[in-house]
Design a protein around this motif. Structure first.
Motif, PDB file in Angstrom:
ATOM      1  N   GLN A  27       0.839  -1.191   0.000  1.00 62.74           N
ATOM      2  CA  GLN A  27       0.000   0.000   0.000  1.00 62.74           C
ATOM      3  C   GLN A  27       0.876   1.243   0.000  1.00 62.74           C
ATOM      4  O   GLN A  27       1.760   1.391   0.850  1.00 62.74           O
ATOM      5  CB  GLN A  27      -0.910   0.004   1.225  1.00 62.74           C
ATOM      6  N   ARG A  78      -5.219   3.985  -3.329  1.00 66.10           N
ATOM      7  CA  ARG A  78      -4.870   2.896  -2.420  1.00 66.10           C
ATOM      8  C   ARG A  78      -4.013   3.356  -1.245  1.00 66.10           C
ATOM      9  O   ARG A  78      -3.700   2.568  -0.361  1.00 66.10           O
ATOM     10  CB  ARG A  78      -4.096   1.812  -3.181  1.00 66.10           C
ATOM     11  N   HIS A 133      -2.289   5.226   2.137  1.00 61.42           N
ATOM     12  CA  HIS A 133      -2.668   5.502   3.535  1.00 61.42           C
ATOM     13  C   HIS A 133      -3.175   6.931   3.685  1.00 61.42           C
ATOM     14  O   HIS A 133      -3.974   7.227   4.568  1.00 61.42           O
ATOM     15  CB  HIS A 133      -1.457   5.298   4.458  1.00 61.42           C
TER      16      HIS A 133
END
Length: 331
Positions: free
Chosen positions: A3, A89, A91
């Motif tokens: 991620q 995608r 954080h």
């Protein structure tokens, strides 16, 4: 697939003339940072609002790692941002105008500052390449008092007296030395953690563009999050140059939408909505008068000053008409 730390969301519309500089600083610098061990991984998503120029071709040819989403029509800013962010995608989600430039170091500084916002927003200190913008791209909610002190010059006499502060913060050494809180920051470049973004349901889509960044920050604040400006991170912004097409008329959407936001979310009664319209319309008219005076004093730039005067008069008329329409509907 790991991620990414940050998903940079960029909405383009006929932005071929600026997108290379934007992505060059972000994509190339990010790749170099990863190779040298710097802890920043940036996913870049470009949502194109059906550009008629070479924007998409430039991105695909020069930046093959960038994800491009082609829109079938011009959705405006907020709708396009929300569509792009739904595919992100990372954080964290970072909104970035195509005519803004920020490098991976500053992106990392913003990312590191996000936890201190308690589910809020963090933005860099914006530097304007034209040198003509004399305010910070952050400030206080647009109440009638804050608009009055801004447009009638009282905010420039505040000298630390918060009650005299206007809608915009003014540049000062204090603001440049350490992080500071604001009521709002510009959507030209801001970051929020992805969980908060989803909880806030993204940007409001009630406007085609303008005012959605202030409204988003207002909702974040109501939910308990902080809006923070981190001067250790900097970005450059060429205001109004994300679209290469020259406007054939004055676009007053920024002040009309600001009035709509105030009338719907901040004003408590009809009298406040009327007073806001009077204050802002009068303040814009005053600005027009100042430019007319300058057109007589500064003969070398007479045409430029007169054009600015006409624009401010158009803005003044637009907000007055909007406020009058609002009052009639309420009646």
């Amino acid at each position: 697939m790991t991620q990414p730390d940050v998903s940079a969301v960029i909405v383009t519309y006929n932005s071929a003339h600026v997108i290379e500089a934007c992505l060059g600083a972000l994509v190339v610098d990010s790749g170099t940072a990863i190779e040298t061990g710097a802890a920043i991984d940036i996913e870049v998503i470009v949502y194109d609002n059906a550009s008629s120029d070479e924007t998409v071709a430039v991105v695909l040819e020069c930046f093959p790692t960038v994800r491009v989403i082609r829109g079938a029509e011009n959705l405006g800013f907020a709708k396009a941002v929300n569509k792009a962010a739904s595919a992100a995608r990372g954080h964290h989600i970072m909104l970035l105008n195509p005519d803004a430039v920020i490098d991976s170091v500053s992106v990392g500084v913003l990312r590191d500052a996000v936890p201190s916002t308690r589910g809020g927003v963090v933005a860099p200190m914006i530097e304007h390449s034209s040198g003509l913008v004399r305010v910070v791209s952050a400030g206080r909610m647009p109440t009638s008092w804050r608009m009055f002190t801004h447009y009638f010059g009282l905010s420039r006499l505040a000298e630390g007296r918060e009650w005299l502060g206007g809608h915009y913060y003014l540049p000062s050494e204090d603001l440049e030395s350490s992080p500071f809180e604001a009521d709002w920051v510009t959507g030209a470049c801001l970051m929020v953690d992805s969980e908060t973004w989803r909880r806030m349901d993204g940007l409001s889509e009630r406007w085609f563009m303008y005012a959605e960044d202030i409204e988003f920050c207002w909702r974040v604040g109501k939910a308990g999050g902080k809006v923070l400006v981190q001067p250790a991170a900097t970005a450059q912004h060429l205001v109004g140059s994300s679209n290469s097409e020259q406007a054939t008329h004055t676009n007053s959407a920024w002040v009309i939408n600001l009035y709509d936001f105030y009338a719907a979310d901040l004003a408590r009664n009809r009298a406040q909505r009327v007073w806001w319209g009077i204050v802002v319309s009068s303040g814009l008219c005053l600005r027009a008068c100042v430019f007319l005076i300058q057109s007589r004093v500064d003969r070398r730039n007479t045409l430029t000053h007169r054009a600015s005067a006409r624009q401010f008069l158009d803005h003044s008329r637009a907000v007055a008409e909007r406020a009058l329409k609002n009052v009639r509907i309420a009646a």
